[in-house]
Design a protein around this motif. Structure first.
Motif, PDB file in Angstrom:
ATOM      1  N   SER A 165       0.685  -1.165   0.147  1.00  0.00           N
ATOM      2  CA  SER A 165      -0.108   0.028  -0.059  1.00  0.00           C
ATOM      3  C   SER A 165       1.118   1.338   0.031  1.00  0.00           C
ATOM      4  O   SER A 165       2.036   1.109   0.387  1.00  0.00           O
ATOM      5  CB  SER A 165      -0.841   0.101   1.207  1.00  0.00           C
ATOM      6  N   THR A 166       0.366   2.327  -0.444  1.00  0.00           N
ATOM      7  CA  THR A 166       0.930   3.492  -0.435  1.00  0.00           C
ATOM      8  C   THR A 166      -0.282   4.752   0.213  1.00  0.00           C
ATOM      9  O   THR A 166      -1.245   4.651  -0.201  1.00  0.00           O
ATOM     10  CB  THR A 166       1.278   3.945  -1.753  1.00  0.00           C
ATOM     11  N   MET A 167       0.551   5.515   0.911  1.00  0.00           N
ATOM     12  CA  MET A 167      -0.454   6.293   1.800  1.00  0.00           C
ATOM     13  C   MET A 167       0.304   7.922   2.126  1.00  0.00           C
ATOM     14  O   MET A 167       1.490   7.632   2.070  1.00  0.00           O
ATOM     15  CB  MET A 167      -1.145   5.644   2.927  1.00  0.00           C
ATOM     16  N   PRO A 168      -0.206   8.704   2.239  1.00  0.00           N
ATOM     17  CA  PRO A 168       0.353   9.974   2.518  1.00  0.00           C
ATOM     18  C   PRO A 168       1.018  10.022   3.954  1.00  0.00           C
ATOM     19  O   PRO A 168       2.026  10.453   3.906  1.00  0.00           O
ATOM     20  CB  PRO A 168      -0.808  11.271   2.437  1.00  0.00           C
ATOM     21  N   VAL A 169       0.411   9.680   4.848  1.00  0.00           N
ATOM     22  CA  VAL A 169       0.882   9.445   6.159  1.00  0.00           C
ATOM     23  C   VAL A 169       0.663   8.172   6.627  1.00  0.00           C
ATOM     24  O   VAL A 169      -0.581   7.390   6.658  1.00  0.00           O
ATOM     25  CB  VAL A 169       0.439  10.698   7.158  1.00  0.00           C
ATOM     26  N   LYS A 170       1.418   7.550   7.218  1.00  0.00           N
ATOM     27  CA  LYS A 170       1.427   6.067   8.016  1.00  0.00           C
ATOM     28  C   LYS A 170       0.127   6.133   8.929  1.00  0.00           C
ATOM     29  O   LYS A 170      -0.121   7.046   9.627  1.00  0.00           O
ATOM     30  CB  LYS A 170       2.676   5.636   8.863  1.00  0.00           C
ATOM     31  N   ASN A 171      -0.724   4.985   8.646  1.00  0.00           N
ATOM     32  CA  ASN A 171      -2.205   5.099   9.657  1.00  0.00           C
ATOM     33  C   ASN A 171      -2.437   3.593   9.832  1.00  0.00           C
ATOM     34  O   ASN A 171      -2.309   2.719   9.013  1.00  0.00           O
ATOM     35  CB  ASN A 171      -2.984   5.697   8.550  1.00  0.00           C
ATOM     36  N   ASN A 172      -2.782   3.341  11.141  1.00  0.00           N
ATOM     37  CA  ASN A 172      -2.872   2.070  11.381  1.00  0.00           C
ATOM     38  C   ASN A 172      -4.388   1.360  10.665  1.00  0.00           C
ATOM     39  O   ASN A 172      -4.132   0.331  10.466  1.00  0.00           O
ATOM     40  CB  ASN A 172      -3.587   2.215  13.078  1.00  0.00           C
ATOM     41  N   LEU A 173      -5.320   2.125  10.488  1.00  0.00           N
ATOM     42  CA  LEU A 173      -6.356   1.748   9.595  1.00  0.00           C
ATOM     43  C   LEU A 173      -6.208   1.373   8.421  1.00  0.00           C
ATOM     44  O   LEU A 173      -6.418   0.234   7.630  1.00  0.00           O
ATOM     45  CB  LEU A 173      -7.684   2.573   9.793  1.00  0.00           C
ATOM     46  N   THR A 174      -5.370   1.975   7.919  1.00  0.00           N
ATOM     47  CA  THR A 174      -5.014   1.614   6.352  1.00  0.00           C
ATOM     48  C   THR A 174      -4.164   0.502   6.049  1.00  0.00           C
ATOM     49  O   THR A 174      -4.281  -0.204   5.205  1.00  0.00           O
ATOM     50  CB  THR A 174      -4.257   2.989   5.778  1.00  0.00           C
ATOM     51  N   ILE A 175      -3.223   0.473   7.053  1.00  0.00           N
ATOM     52  CA  ILE A 175      -1.925  -0.530   6.979  1.00  0.00           C
ATOM     53  C   ILE A 175      -2.928  -1.898   7.404  1.00  0.00           C
ATOM     54  O   ILE A 175      -2.854  -3.021   6.631  1.00  0.00           O
ATOM     55  CB  ILE A 175      -0.958  -0.238   7.824  1.00  0.00           C
ATOM     56  N   TYR A 176      -3.653  -1.905   8.553  1.00  0.00           N
ATOM     57  CA  TYR A 176      -4.601  -3.117   8.569  1.00  0.00           C
ATOM     58  C   TYR A 176      -5.522  -3.647   7.304  1.00  0.00           C
ATOM     59  O   TYR A 176      -5.474  -4.744   7.101  1.00  0.00           O
ATOM     60  CB  TYR A 176      -5.604  -2.688   9.955  1.00  0.00           C
ATOM     61  N   GLN A 177      -6.041  -2.592   6.883  1.00  0.00           N
ATOM     62  CA  GLN A 177      -7.248  -2.961   5.818  1.00  0.00           C
ATOM     63  C   GLN A 177      -6.378  -3.460   4.609  1.00  0.00           C
ATOM     64  O   GLN A 177      -6.718  -4.356   3.728  1.00  0.00           O
ATOM     65  CB  GLN A 177      -8.038  -1.917   5.577  1.00  0.00           C
ATOM     66  N   GLU A 178      -5.493  -2.564   4.040  1.00  0.00           N
ATOM     67  CA  GLU A 178      -4.618  -2.950   2.754  1.00  0.00           C
ATOM     68  C   GLU A 178      -3.749  -3.739   2.865  1.00  0.00           C
ATOM     69  O   GLU A 178      -3.453  -4.371   1.573  1.00  0.00           O
ATOM     70  CB  GLU A 178      -4.452  -1.622   2.265  1.00  0.00           C
TER      71      GLU A 178
END
Length: 360
Positions: A165-178
């Motif tokens: 995954s690629t995201m603007p800022v590291k995030n718990n929810l994004t890392i968990y889901q993606e």
């Protein structure tokens, strides 16, 4: 002899088309199809000859064209293994030796540079018993000041990149889901997650521990947190940093051959041993609610990078559409930049700044 393999003719042809080796085919016939004899590589090759089955060979001139095209898309860092993997991910199959020869002959400066930078990328002994034993998750923040953070999840046994995954800022929810949820739903449950001591993995580790009874080997710790430099397999896998480059790197890595191990895509083909019911993996927001209820602390739901300068959604949409008309193919900017031609990318940034200013 022939009759024992004749029933599997279409299976064998399909595996050849997908790039499997004679050894892969032999193992599949023995362990997956249950053959007790007649599955040796020698017998398989004899069966090829008797039945007119063979691997299609890409002509040298065509291979040179494809390698040149792929080099434009991937940059100067890909050697014979990664380039062979990238070509295979696009359906172009050739041996590493042939691809290496073309790389050496078509661009000597790039080849010389790769040779100078050649080093041992995996000096630490490492072992994983099977697909689903260890899942390594790590992040790269080299471009964090520009709003780019990459996260990769890699199976320790097959070395397959199972999610990214690629995201603007590291995030718990994004890392968990993606990364975590998508990997488990696709490949099943891992015995153990390996991460460093960062807070952005809290939700992933919480869910891994919550679902620990659904693992194949429940005797292992559900997760381990180590120093970043001890996350073994994954720290060496950042050859490109932009999203386009990351996508291409993942395709190449998963299709390339690792000496003494095999091809990650093929090694990961069967997934993990233990399947997990999909309803036990909630969406990220529901998982965060569960985390708050069980742990008593809250996770950041949305991680913001910078400030949105647009007063209305209509202004933002208009600006994005104008930029898209001027730069229809962002990949071209990436490809020029990795070949030491940064001007188009720099001009694109300047044009984007000018467009934004007209709409704010």
């Amino acid at each position: 002899m022939e009759s024992s393999l004749l029933a599997y003719r279409e299976v064998i042809k399909s595996m050849i088309k997908d790039g499997y080796t004679d050894q892969n085919i032999s193992d599949h016939l023995q362990y997956e199809c249950g053959l007790t004899k007649g599955f040796s590589q020698t017998n398989i090759r004899r069966f090829f000859t008797q039945n007119g089955i063979g691997r299609e060979r890409v002509h040298d001139s065509q291979l040179e064209v494809e390698v040149a095209k792929a080099a434009v898309e991937t940059g100067p860092t890909y050697g014979r293994k990664m380039m062979t993997g990238y070509l295979a991910s696009k359906g172009i199959r050739a041996s590493e030796g042939r691809v290496g020869r073309v790389l050496r002959e078509t661009n000597q400066p790039y080849h010389a540079d790769r040779y100078r930078r050649l080093r041992n990328l995996n000096p630490v002994p490492y072992s994983a018993e099977y697909m689903g034993h260890k899942l390594h998750i790590d992040q790269n923040e080299k471009l964090v000041m520009y709003g780019v953070t990459h996260v990769l999840a890699v199976d320790g046994f097959s070395s397959n990149i199972v999610s990214h995954s690629t995201m603007p800022v590291k995030n718990n929810l994004t890392i968990y889901q993606e990364d975590y949820q998508s990997a488990v739903l696709r490949y099943r449950m891992w015995d153990q997650i390996r991460v460093d001591h960062r807070k952005e993995f809290y939700l992933t580790l919480f869910m891994q521990e919550k679902l620990a009874d659904y693992r194949n080997n429940t005797g292992r710790q559900p997760y381990m947190q180590t120093k970043s430099t001890q996350n073994h397999i994954i720290e060496r896998m950042w050859p490109e940093v932009a999203k386009i480059g990351l996508d291409r790197m993942v395709q190449s890595w998963n299709a390339h051959r690792i000496q003494g191990k095999g091809i990650p895509d093929q090694l990961a083909h069967g997934g993990c041993p233990k399947r997990l019911p999909a309803d036990l993996l909630p969406e990220a927001t529901d998982a965060a609610d569960c985390y708050h209820q069980d742990v008593g602390s809250s996770l950041t739901r949305v991680s913001l990078f910078g400030r949105n300068p647009f007063a209305t959604v209509e202004h933002q949409t208009a600006a994005e559409q104008e930029f898209a008309r001027n730069y229809a193919d962002i990949a071209e900017l990436f490809e020029r930049a990795i070949h030491n031609e940064p001007a188009p990318f720099q001009n694109g940034i300047k044009d984007l700044i000018g467009i934004v200013r007209r709409y704010v």
